[in-house]
Design an enzyme around this catalytic site. Structure first.
Site, mmCIF file in Angstrom:
data_model
loop_
_atom_site.group_PDB
_atom_site.id
_atom_site.type_symbol
_atom_site.label_atom_id
_atom_site.label_comp_id
_atom_site.label_asym_id
_atom_site.label_seq_id
_atom_site.Cartn_x
_atom_site.Cartn_y
_atom_site.Cartn_z
ATOM 1 N N ASP A 118 0.869 -1.168 0.000
ATOM 2 C CA ASP A 118 0.000 0.000 0.000
ATOM 3 C C ASP A 118 0.908 1.220 0.000
ATOM 4 O O ASP A 118 2.080 1.153 0.369
ATOM 5 C CB ASP A 118 -0.919 -0.006 1.217
ATOM 6 C CG ASP A 118 -2.178 0.822 0.983
ATOM 7 O OD1 ASP A 118 -2.189 1.658 0.054
ATOM 8 O OD2 ASP A 118 -3.162 0.630 1.711
ATOM 9 N N TRP A 119 0.378 2.353 -0.420
ATOM 10 C CA TRP A 119 1.194 3.552 -0.613
ATOM 11 C C TRP A 119 1.670 4.072 0.748
ATOM 12 O O TRP A 119 0.889 4.558 1.555
ATOM 13 C CB TRP A 119 0.380 4.598 -1.368
ATOM 14 C CG TRP A 119 0.558 4.544 -2.859
ATOM 15 C CD1 TRP A 119 0.928 5.585 -3.656
ATOM 16 C CD2 TRP A 119 0.402 3.410 -3.736
ATOM 17 N NE1 TRP A 119 1.014 5.162 -4.974
ATOM 18 C CE2 TRP A 119 0.704 3.841 -5.053
ATOM 19 C CE3 TRP A 119 0.073 2.078 -3.546
ATOM 20 C CZ2 TRP A 119 0.663 2.990 -6.153
ATOM 21 C CZ3 TRP A 119 0.025 1.223 -4.637
ATOM 22 C CH2 TRP A 119 0.312 1.681 -5.920
#
Length: 740
Positions: free
Chosen positions: A268-269
């Site tokens: 995930d970012w």
């Protein structure tokens, strides 16, 4: 300018390499699509430098990672999903790039898709959004989301598929197939245990193995083993003290070891926190990190990512063996050969009327009729000549906001617009604001076309609405939640179960003024309804995208017969939810799931709690009669199957669809088990007066529980019940059988 052409240049270079090789009759193995994919992977890997390998393991922009230009291997380009293709952003910044041709079709939120209980709708959804992603030359769609609905306060529940692992498992698989048929990888998220947005970057989840395997992992397992997903996204939270994006237990032991996943694991970012863990604990591609003191959005921070220069230095020094980067690059190359380097993948399409129609169909099938006393709905326009619509959600755009699911939609039909278009020629329709929630007119660079500012006081708004209600034949209140902070929104959780912005008072005053009241709740979560016994008709709608208002008007007018059913339980109060009664919520550093496997209807069944509206509930404008439940045998062996059948007849005057649900109950077990568990469902379409037989075939997997001491699934011999139901509380029939 050059950066925006890089993907195109990669394709051109690959073509030149192919042409040169073909002319010399020496096509490299990695470019030969007739060769097995593993041979191609090994050949490409053998031709790459260490620097090229490392470059593939981390981002080079907000949404892309490097290819290998000299070998003609294109870059990877990801996009949010899961409800529509995100507008283009600048290379190093979150601001929109200012394109004029990136306005997408917004599809309904995944809560709506789950509420259809229709696997065909899931396939249509995946196919349609996959075509949009492919047309925009994205090869990783960051969705769908399948985290379990543990608490109604989780701000991101609207992106997921409800509280039941079986329903989510069966609905996610066709979505993946539809997306990947376009040569676009479905990146199923967020793996795993991402059940709160508060402290999501720091909280460590404590959950027993039985709950992990029975409740929180099945939809991911189905995504891998049945859906053949090409990508998985790690979650922000920790499990067993390790961040989920680089977690030995989740990624190495379970995902790859037990399930045999051969795709790519994407962070995930900003979900990566440690270079060594990222190297050894199952991560392949790092996106969105902000490391070494660099702030979010810092230009060219990518070389400082955990899997960039720090990784390369460890490899060059010999402290980390090259086989570790090779493991990652193999998975990334496999992704490339399945997507960007598949010359047979279709071209896709974008922003089309066909996609809008698909979204409308899904929305119509997902809207749930919760209550309909006195047959208030559908609206009889031959008698109803004055209609009042009240509520901010009637005019507020819902395709924007909410975090990473925010979209720049080609258009959005709000509920008010849909109602006026459908009924405006047959009735006098008026609007009253009723309340002010979030009047903001700009989100994520999208400026709303409708001005939501409102200078009047709450008292003035209620006074106006109640006066107009007295003069009307029918009042439709359209409210609920929105996608603002502390509503249904990434990065935030709700603060309470009640409706915000004093809506309960507005609804109560409207009912005093006019008993002919319809309440439409638009949300991705359950809400409290203290007025439920007074209001005759209640409709649960969702964030339904581009054709939201059209679909709602169709249901209200009776053009479409409602057929959606709830994918999660509506509790009367928070204390009726097991996470709030037994577990911890929210956790900051630690959160413990003391409720174990007793999530949703499993908890209300166990404690004999009457929900506001049960899991699987949904009414129709017609009626259905169930026959006797039968089994094709009295008992089965451990290797056998058994089929249950029931006849369902449409006993009303309208065509409609019923969702027949099969639950299994273990009457005696060595471990505590739920009273019943969903193990089958079928949406059956019936014309007025028509009757069909619905059958379900199950094997011992439907009878099994996870024994954490044996670390295995166990089906104990004994007597079971097959329960056919129209909801978790509306039991239509049972039949007993034995497992030998």
């Amino acid at each position: 300018m050059f950066r925006s052409l890089k993907p195109v240049l990669g394709f051109i270079l690959a073509g030149i390499i192919c042409l040169n090789a073909t002319a010399q009759n020496k096509l490299p193995v990695y470019l030969d699509e007739n060769k097995p994919i593993e041979e191609r992977v090994e050949d490409a890997l053998s031709r790459m430098t260490l620097e090229e390998k490392v470059a593939m393991c981390h981002a080079q922009s907000k949404f892309s990672s490097a290819g290998v230009p000299r070998l003609g291997i294109p870059e990877n380009w990801a996009t949010d999903g899961p409800h529509g293709i995100r507008p283009e952003v600048l290379w190093d910044e979150w601001d929109q790039a200012g394109w004029t041709n990136d306005s997408c079709i917004a599809f309904p939120a995944l809560t709506c898709l789950a509420a259809t209980w229709n696997k065909d709708m899931s396939l249509l959804y995946g196919k349609s959004i996959g075509e949009e992603a492919r047309y925009r030359n994205k090869n990783i769609l960051l969705g769908p989301g399948v985290n379990i609905y543990r608490t109604p306060l989780n701000g991101r529940n609207f992106e997921y598929m409800g509280e039941d692992p079986f329903l989510a498992s069966k609905m996610v698989v066709p979505y993946i197939h539809g997306v990947q048929a376009n040569g676009v990888a479905a990146c199923v998220k967020h793996f795993a245990l991402n059940n709160q947005e508060i402290a999501r970057h720091t909280v460590n989840v404590n959950v027993d193995d039985r709950a992990l395997y029975e409740i929180y992992l099945p939809a991911f397992k189905a995504s891998v083993q049945e859906g053949q997903a090409w990508a998985i996204m790690g979650a922000y939270n920790k499990y067993k003290g390790q961040w989920a994006c680089h977690n030995q237990y989740l990624l190495n032991d379970i995902l790859r070891g037990e399930w045999g996943f051969d795709g790519v694991v994407v962070s995930d970012w900003g979900g990566v926190n440690n270079t060594k863990q990222a190297i050894y604990n199952g991560l392949d591609m790092e996106f969105g990190s902000w490391t070494d003191g660099l702030s979010e959005g810092a230009s060219n921070a990518y070389e400082n990512y955990y899997l960039a220069k720090p990784f390369l230095k460890l490899l060059q020094s010999g402290e980390v063996k090259e086989e570790e980067v090779d493991k990652k690059v193999r998975n990334i190359l496999r992704l490339a050969f399945r997507t960007t380097m598949n010359t047979k993948r279709p071209w896709g399409s974008f922003g089309t009327p066909e996609h809008a129609a698909a979204g409308r169909k899904i929305a119509e099938e997902g809207i749930v009729l919760l209550q309909n006393k006195n047959n208030t709905l559908p609206i009889d326009l031959s008698k109803t000549k004055r209609i009042l619509v009240v509520g901010e959600n009637a005019i507020k755009p819902m395709t924007v906001g909410g975090g990473s699911s925010s979209l720049k939609a080609k258009y959005e039909v709000a509920p008010w617009d849909g109602i006026v278009k459908r009924m405006g020629t047959q009735a006098d329709i008026k609007y009253a604001r009723g309340y002010v929630g979030d009047p903001t007119s700009k989100y994520n660079g999208v400026v709303l076309k409708r001005d939501l500012t409102e200078p009047r006081s709450a008292e003035e708004l209620i006074a106006e609405a109640t006066q107009l209600a007295k003069e009307s034949d029918l009042v439709i209140f359209i409210g609920g939640l929105n996608k603002s902070n502390n509503q249904d929104c990434e990065g935030h959780d709700r603060k309470h179960l009640e409706l915000p912005y004093n809506q309960d008072k507005v609804i109560t005053e409207l009912y005093k003024a006019n008993k002919n009241l319809v309440v439409v709740n638009i949300s991705g979560n359950a809400v409290a309804m203290p007025w439920v016994n007074e209001v005759p008709a209640i409709v649960q709608s969702w964030y339904n995208g581009t054709e939201s208002g059209t679909a709602l008007a169709s249901i209200l007018a009776g053009d479409a017969n409602p057929s959606g059913k709830l994918p999660f339980t509506f509790p009367v109060k928070l204390d009726d939810n097991s996470a709030h009664k037994l577990g911890e919520y929210p956790g900051k550093e630690q959160v413990t799931y003391n409720e174990g496997i007793f999530v949703g209807y499993r908890w209300t069944d166990k404690e004999k709690i009457k929900p506001l509206f049960p899991f699987g509930h949904g009414l129709s404008y017609t009626t259905f009669a169930y026959g006797k439940v039968t089994a094709d045998k009295k008992g089965i062996s451990q290797s056998d199957k058994i089929t249950f059948s029931v006849s369902v007849k449409n006993t009303g005057s309208r065509d409609g669809a019923e969702i027949v649900q099969l639950y299994i109950s273990d009457l005696k077990s060595s471990l505590p088990r739920p009273v019943k568990e969903l193990k089958g469902f079928e949406k059956v379409y019936l014309k007025a007066g028509e009757e069909k037989t619905v059958s379900f075939t199950v094997d011992k997997s439907a009878l099994s529980f996870f024994d954490d001491k044996k670390h295995d699934w166990v089906a104990e011999a004994g007597t079971f019940e097959a329960i056919v139901a129209a909801s978790a509380t509306d039991i239509k029939g049972k039949v007993s059988f034995d497992l030998k």
